[in-house]
Write an enzyme that holds these catalytic residues in place. Structure first.
Site, PDB file in Angstrom:
ATOM      1  N   CYS A  42      38.220   4.443  16.447  1.00 17.91           N
ATOM      2  CA  CYS A  42      39.443   5.449  16.183  1.00 17.91           C
ATOM      3  C   CYS A  42      39.432   6.218  17.531  1.00 17.91           C
ATOM      4  O   CYS A  42      40.473   6.434  17.990  1.00 17.91           O
ATOM      5  CB  CYS A  42      38.970   6.517  15.173  1.00 17.91           C
ATOM      6  SG  CYS A  42      39.027   5.744  13.350  1.00 17.91           S
ATOM      7  N   ARG A 124      43.801   1.820   8.676  1.00 17.73           N
ATOM      8  CA  ARG A 124      44.587   1.858  10.079  1.00 17.73           C
ATOM      9  C   ARG A 124      46.028   1.536   9.736  1.00 17.73           C
ATOM     10  O   ARG A 124      46.266   0.418   9.957  1.00 17.73           O
ATOM     11  CB  ARG A 124      43.902   1.197  11.263  1.00 17.73           C
ATOM     12  CG  ARG A 124      42.487   1.378  11.293  1.00 17.73           C
ATOM     13  CD  ARG A 124      41.992   0.976  12.829  1.00 17.73           C
ATOM     14  NE  ARG A 124      40.791   0.889  12.693  1.00 17.73           N
ATOM     15  CZ  ARG A 124      39.993   1.980  13.030  1.00 17.73           C
ATOM     16  NH1 ARG A 124      40.600   3.044  13.766  1.00 17.73           N
ATOM     17  NH2 ARG A 124      38.529   1.945  12.952  1.00 17.73           N
TER      18      ARG A 124
END
Ligand code: BEZ
Length: 216
Positions: A42, A124
């Protein structure tokens, strides 16, 4: 679903409170979810987006990032990432908001929580939304695989050209490549009047009419 109006929500974020998508105005918008602040994949994604901020801005795109972390965590993570950017010679500040969704209210609305993967952390997700606030593209990527932000930018460019010029985008297309026509581009009569049409379009097989890019 594609074509649907982007579900609206009120959010707290590192840029203050807002109503999405309304307060993002007449821009394209990309809403990206991620599993958890401070995690390596991330962090690499947000750092990449920070370095591409001006490229997205030039395309008229506003970005928003969301996870089920608290706002306090977002602020600490943002500071850490800005420190990394400065240490690595980038002066970029992170201009886009990191949205708090610690109760999963927004993530549930957008289907970003995939219970078999993880019931409390987002996968995601990438939602590309046009200026009319219609969802034009949805993608979900696994938690352990970072997204290709250049690919996301490519899809925005493709959507914009497809919408503006009413054309189709062929396989493996990149900006500047020829595009496909939705219909046969000219009749025999039109060609007789304007022979230059033959230089602007070409046919592959029986039904693939390409329009040359860079040619009026
Ligand atoms: C990461 O961003 O590194 C990550 C987050 C959740 C699961 C696996 C990796």
């Amino acid at each position: 679903m594609l074509g649907e109006s982007a579900p609206s929500f009120n959010a707290n974020s590192t840029n203050g409170t807002f109503e999405f998508p309304k307060d993002f105005g007449n821009s394209w918008k990309i809403l990206l979810s991620h599993p958890k602040d401070f995690t390596p994949v991330c962090t690499s994604e947000i750092l990449q987006l920070a370095q591409m901020q001006s490229e997205f801005e030039e395309l008229g795109v506003k970005l928003a990032i969301i996870s089920t972390d608290k706002l306090e965590s977002h602020f600490e993570w943002k500071q850490l990432m800005e420190d990394i950017l400065i240490e690595s010679g980038h002066s970029d500040h992170i201009e886009f908001p990191l949205i708090e969704d610690d109760n999963g209210r927004i993530s549930n609305k957008y289907g970003m929580l995939h219970a078999w993967e993880n019931p409390t952390q987002d996968v995601r997700g990438v939602f590309i939304i046009n200026p009319q606030n219609e969802i034009k593209s949805i993608n979900f990527y696994p938690m352990n695989i970072g997204r290709n932000m250049e690919e996301i930018k490519r899809v925005v460019v493709a959507l914009q050209i497809s919408e503006k010029d009413q054309v189709l985008i062929p396989v493996n297309w990149n900006e500047g490549d020829d595009v496909l026509m939705k219909y046969v581009p000219y009749s025999k009569q039109e060609l007789a009047v304007n022979p230059d049409l033959e230089n602007q379009y070409y046919k592959v097989g029986v039904n693939m009419w390409y329009k040359k890019q860079g040619v009026k």
